[in-house]
Design an enzyme around this catalytic site. Sequence first.
Site, PDB file in Angstrom:
ATOM      1  N   SER A  65       2.802  -0.176  -1.502  1.00 52.02           N
ATOM      2  CA  SER A  65       4.061  -0.219  -2.190  1.00 52.02           C
ATOM      3  C   SER A  65       4.676  -1.549  -2.874  1.00 52.02           C
ATOM      4  CB  SER A  65       5.163   0.298  -1.360  1.00 52.02           C
ATOM      5  OG  SER A  65       6.482   0.719  -1.677  1.00 52.02           O
ATOM      6  N   ASP A 275       7.807  -0.750  -8.776  1.00 56.09           N
ATOM      7  CA  ASP A 275       7.259  -1.613  -7.586  1.00 56.09           C
ATOM      8  C   ASP A 275       5.646  -1.152  -7.704  1.00 56.09           C
ATOM      9  OD1 ASP A 275       7.291   1.132  -6.829  1.00 56.09           O
ATOM     10  OD2 ASP A 275       7.885   0.506  -4.692  1.00 56.09           O
ATOM     11  N   ASP A 277       3.588   0.812  -6.254  1.00 52.44           N
ATOM     12  CA  ASP A 277       3.142   2.224  -6.403  1.00 52.44           C
ATOM     13  C   ASP A 277       3.727   2.882  -7.290  1.00 52.44           C
ATOM     14  OD1 ASP A 277       5.111   2.253  -4.596  1.00 52.44           O
ATOM     15  OD2 ASP A 277       4.363   3.719  -3.382  1.00 52.44           O
ATOM     16  N   ASP A 279       6.929   4.064  -7.251  1.00 55.44           N
ATOM     17  CA  ASP A 279       7.668   5.070  -6.812  1.00 55.44           C
ATOM     18  C   ASP A 279       9.202   4.729  -6.824  1.00 55.44           C
ATOM     19  OD1 ASP A 279       7.819   3.313  -4.583  1.00 55.44           O
ATOM     20  OD2 ASP A 279       7.601   5.040  -3.226  1.00 55.44           O
TER      21      ASP A 279
END
Length: 336
Positions: A65, A275, A277, A279
């Site tokens: 993340s 970010d 990943d 999301d």
Amino acid sequence: MAQFEEVSQKSAVHPMPVGLVLQYGTAGFRTNAKQLDHVMFRMGLLATLRSKKTKATIGVMVTASHNPEEDNGVKLVDPMGEMVTPAWEGYATQLANAEQEGLLTALKDVIEREAISMAQEASVFVGKDTSSESLSQAVLDGVHALGGHSKDYGLVTTPQLHYMVCCQNTQGRYGEATVKGYYRKLSQAFIQLTKNVPNRTDDQKALLVDGANGIGALKVCEMETYLKNELQLSLFNDGSSGKLNHLCGADYVKVQQRAPKGVEMTAGERCCSYDGDADRIVYYYSGSAGRFHLLDGDKIATLISTYLKELLTQVYAHTQSLYLPMMLSSLVGKLQ
């Protein structure tokens, strides 16, 4: 049972570090990647049990993340693409922290509490970001140890895996459970939306994109062709050099209130950052006086709400203009 024997054998290949205690939270598990192998294996086990319980496909996303490059993490995706329930977050913590010799006991406790039929088929979708090559295999080992079926999507963003899971569990009604299906669904919606913008200029189509040196950079390049020049992207921090989330990415921009490394903004130029990943996204721009302006999730939601309110007001006004003459005519007729 043979399944539990296989769990015992494979868990020995994914041993738990001494003294490590983790808590499953909103973002799943997050810590140094070197300490997560056993967690990945056990989340493969848990996802398989969750699939058996819900009789649906469950997702497991392996991702760092917005964390530093040396970290990693994992989170589970429920049947409609949502987060797992609080009770199952508790099971995740319980399994992750079980001592090696107590793993089967913890596993059987979940099975008993949830009255899970081990004869039920299980299906698990697995995805990973650019920092997660070996750890995703540990997840697959966990799925297979309990006899679950898996589909490894390889490199995907977190939203893409959520999408795949939802598509699968709606038998395709939500969309096609492929990366191309994801691109088509989103790009078509965007193109349809922008048709309502009159006299849209090339400047309004231009967008600087900070990929955080992560999976979002790879995937936005793939998606660009589906947008048919309705969005003209300039990509920075694309992963070809630089570390994941280092001096870039949505979290960096929001906390530092400044543009990421490599992005030089001119006044009014539109920019955004993912970010690690992809999301999370933030938008930002520089005013004429050089002041930095950030549009995070809360501000974006407010703008959307304001826009919807304006549309509803217009619809109401239009409806009133149509029906008022009819109402007056009807009233006059009754008076006569």
